[in-house]
Design a protein around this motif. Structure first.
Motif, mmCIF file in Angstrom:
data_model
loop_
_atom_site.group_PDB
_atom_site.id
_atom_site.type_symbol
_atom_site.label_atom_id
_atom_site.label_comp_id
_atom_site.label_asym_id
_atom_site.label_seq_id
_atom_site.Cartn_x
_atom_site.Cartn_y
_atom_site.Cartn_z
ATOM 1 N N GLY A 224 0.968 -1.380 -0.038
ATOM 2 C CA GLY A 224 0.017 0.037 0.047
ATOM 3 C C GLY A 224 0.924 1.227 -0.117
ATOM 4 O O GLY A 224 1.609 1.508 -0.790
ATOM 5 N N SER A 225 0.562 2.172 0.908
ATOM 6 C CA SER A 225 1.138 3.483 1.104
ATOM 7 C C SER A 225 2.253 3.332 2.149
ATOM 8 O O SER A 225 2.894 4.437 2.242
ATOM 9 C CB SER A 225 0.292 4.513 1.338
ATOM 10 O OG SER A 225 -0.574 4.288 2.611
ATOM 11 N N ALA A 226 2.511 2.273 2.549
ATOM 12 C CA ALA A 226 3.484 1.921 3.568
ATOM 13 C C ALA A 226 4.957 2.403 2.890
ATOM 14 O O ALA A 226 5.234 2.239 1.598
ATOM 15 C CB ALA A 226 3.459 0.620 4.328
ATOM 16 N N ARG A 227 6.018 2.567 3.786
ATOM 17 C CA ARG A 227 7.266 2.535 3.404
ATOM 18 C C ARG A 227 7.892 1.455 2.748
ATOM 19 O O ARG A 227 7.630 0.238 3.234
ATOM 20 C CB ARG A 227 8.250 3.023 4.615
ATOM 21 C CG ARG A 227 7.984 4.497 5.113
ATOM 22 C CD ARG A 227 8.683 4.918 6.284
ATOM 23 N NE ARG A 227 10.298 4.611 5.994
ATOM 24 C CZ ARG A 227 11.052 4.799 7.000
ATOM 25 N NH1 ARG A 227 10.987 5.106 8.323
ATOM 26 N NH2 ARG A 227 12.432 4.650 6.734
ATOM 27 N N PRO A 228 8.702 1.380 1.757
ATOM 28 C CA PRO A 228 9.209 0.178 1.046
ATOM 29 C C PRO A 228 10.329 -0.320 2.076
ATOM 30 O O PRO A 228 10.790 0.114 2.886
ATOM 31 C CB PRO A 228 9.732 0.583 -0.062
ATOM 32 C CG PRO A 228 10.163 2.198 0.236
ATOM 33 C CD PRO A 228 9.166 2.639 1.076
ATOM 34 N N PHE A 229 10.424 -1.569 1.688
ATOM 35 C CA PHE A 229 11.409 -2.517 2.612
ATOM 36 C C PHE A 229 11.836 -3.660 1.711
ATOM 37 O O PHE A 229 11.408 -3.777 0.576
ATOM 38 C CB PHE A 229 10.646 -3.136 3.954
ATOM 39 C CG PHE A 229 9.283 -3.987 3.490
ATOM 40 C CD1 PHE A 229 9.564 -5.259 3.654
ATOM 41 C CD2 PHE A 229 8.340 -3.360 3.387
ATOM 42 C CE1 PHE A 229 8.183 -6.119 3.133
ATOM 43 C CE2 PHE A 229 7.000 -4.038 3.176
ATOM 44 C CZ PHE A 229 7.053 -5.416 3.106
ATOM 45 N N SER A 230 12.872 -4.232 2.283
ATOM 46 C CA SER A 230 13.662 -5.298 1.557
ATOM 47 C C SER A 230 13.354 -6.672 2.319
ATOM 48 O O SER A 230 13.345 -6.768 3.585
ATOM 49 C CB SER A 230 15.148 -4.877 1.328
ATOM 50 O OG SER A 230 15.332 -3.997 0.550
ATOM 51 N N GLN A 231 13.227 -7.670 1.397
ATOM 52 C CA GLN A 231 12.924 -8.990 2.050
ATOM 53 C C GLN A 231 13.201 -10.149 1.205
ATOM 54 O O GLN A 231 13.541 -10.035 0.011
ATOM 55 C CB GLN A 231 11.327 -9.279 2.042
ATOM 56 C CG GLN A 231 10.826 -9.847 3.459
ATOM 57 C CD GLN A 231 9.295 -9.709 3.521
ATOM 58 O OE1 GLN A 231 8.839 -10.034 2.646
ATOM 59 N NE2 GLN A 231 8.654 -9.652 4.686
ATOM 60 N N PHE A 232 13.937 -11.344 1.700
ATOM 61 C CA PHE A 232 13.906 -12.629 1.176
ATOM 62 C C PHE A 232 12.963 -13.429 1.726
ATOM 63 O O PHE A 232 12.203 -13.271 2.573
ATOM 64 C CB PHE A 232 15.585 -13.454 1.557
ATOM 65 C CG PHE A 232 16.408 -12.972 0.771
ATOM 66 C CD1 PHE A 232 16.541 -12.848 -0.552
ATOM 67 C CD2 PHE A 232 17.653 -12.385 1.684
ATOM 68 C CE1 PHE A 232 17.422 -12.083 -1.344
ATOM 69 C CE2 PHE A 232 18.768 -12.413 0.670
ATOM 70 C CZ PHE A 232 18.719 -11.836 -0.607
#
Length: 435
Positions: A136-144
């Motif tokens: 949505g409008s949340a802050r982007p993040f990184s993930q595996f």
């Protein structure tokens, strides 16, 4: 005395696994000619165990804890330069060598292996589109996203695939693991609803792989919704002929045929072909709570596993969720020591190896159950892992390790359950780590 010998044997097995990588270090180096050719403070025989045994503390603290000699010090810069030479596949190799117990537990002669995935938050990198996520409008993040095979009775991770957070390759990852077969023969693979797939069912049947896969209920839009099945508990076989044809016969007999779109991949019926693929499976619907049911699809026969046996078997799959929790919160796989994806992969394989080492050693120590106790007791995995690290560094012996494992016990309270607390997980910033 037997448990002391077992603990030492597991440590020798780990040392042998590390040595096997060192003997072929050129195969795991960025530059096979020059890397690890000079005498440094961090040769591979020190660097590899160091990365495997790192926890949740900051990198300077981890280095101080590992090298307890006050006259010997390693800078963070030197450590990062050395680890940059090492390929993550070196740790993957050691992980696979530490995935087999000496006396495995079984259920009816089978090893129960679960397949599931778990998201792993990693330090944010806006330039790495492969791991970038946004809700949505949340802050982007990184993930595996980790897809892992887990031995539910022996509490060991057997194989793992590091995937993108979009989770598009779960079924493909399981098929690759079945092809590679880095798990014991005579295993039953259990999986959740994300693996409800005709192509995967056919693949397991062709490879003669036993499986139990949870699927959507008969009242949903899953595979079983197209069958005429009773509204209650049942245990019966279902038959389908998979085809890509759109003939009148196929359209007039939906109870027998299932037509696959030309865009759907099915390994045993190539796109553009007009072949048919008959399939027969056993489907089971189990009542879990008031008006709640779970449906399973399997190729196990009623003679091998009756209805009640399947309930017990599938319940064991939850052990993998417990394994992921230990991996993240006890081993410390939530706290990485770099933003570089190569280094993170090193630490993921290292954490999996340390988990297996701790599981092998804690289970090698027999726990005496006293009659006067109200509950049975089991090993506290957190305390066990702390002491296993000391044992691997030769700070304590096998006798002391066994005594500490026996002393750190927790009761097993049956029928205790809590509502699952679903919340977003965050990466701990590098500057906010425990000492």
């Amino acid at each position: 005395m037997k448990s002391y010998n077992s603990l030492c044997a597991i440590r020798r097995q780990f040392d042998s696994a590390v040595q096997s990588v060192i003997d072929d270090i050129a195969c795991y180096s960025s530059d096979p000619i020059t890397d690890f050719s000079r005498n440094r403070k961090l040769p591979p025989k020190v660097l590899i165990p160091l990365i495997i045994q790192m926890g949740s503390a900051s990198l300077p603290t981890e280095l101080v804890n590992f090298f307890d000699d006050p006259k010997f010090s390693v800078t963070v810069s030197a450590f990062c330069q050395q680890r940059a030479k090492l390929d993550p596949e070196a740790f993957c190799r050691i992980f696979h060598l530490m995935s087999f117990p000496h006396s495995p537990k079984q259920l009816k002669g089978y090893r129960i292996v679960a397949m599931d995935g778990s998201d792993v938050n990693i330090p944010f990198d806006p330039h790495d589109e492969e791991t970038l996520c946004q809700t949505g409008s949340a802050r982007p993040f990184s993930q595996f996203h980790l897809n892992a095979l887990y031995d539910c009775l022996n509490h060991l991770f057997l194989d793992v695939s590091i995937d993108s957070p979009r989770k598009t390759g779960e079924c493909a990852a399981l098929k690759r693991m079945i092809r590679d077969h880095r798990y014991p023969t005579g295993s039953i693979i259990c999986a959740d609803r994300g693996f409800e797939n005709y192509d995967l069912f056919a693949f397991c049947l062709e490879k003669e792989q036993k499986f139990v896969i949870r699927c959507k209920d008969i009242q949903s839009n899953g595979i079983l919704s197209s069958f005429d099945l009773p509204d209650g508990e049942f245990d019966q076989k279902i038959k389908r002929i998979l085809t890509r044809k759109q003939t009148n016969e196929v359209k007039e007999h939906p109870e027998l045929y299932h037509s696959l779109s030309w865009t759907v991949n099915f390994e045993y019926m190539p796109k553009g072909g007009a072949e048919e693929y008959p399939m027969e499976l056993r489907t089971v619907r189990i009542k879990t709570e008031e008006r709640n049911y779970e449906c399973l699809i399997t190729n196990l026969t009623k003679e091998e596993f009756a209805l009640d046996d399947l309930k017990e078997l599938y319940h064991l799959r939850w052990n993998e969720e417990v394994g992921f929790r230990k991996l993240k919160y006890t081993i410390g796989m939530l706290d990485f020591h770099s933003k570089k994806r190569k280094f993170i992969r090193q630490e993921i394989y290292g954490a999996l190896t340390l988990h297996n080492l701790a599981a092998l050693m804690t289970h090698a120590v027999p726990i005496e159950q006293k009659e006067e106790r109200k509950y049975e007791y089991k090993v506290n995995f957190s305390i066990g892992t702390t002491n296993v690290k000391k044992f691997l560094r030769r700070k304590i012996g096998a006798k002391v390790l066994a005594a500490r494992i026996k002393k750190g016990l927790i009761p097993i309270r049956p029928d205790r359950c809590y509502e699952r607390n679903m919340r977003a997980q965050r990466v701990h910033a590098f500057q906010h780590r425990p000492a």
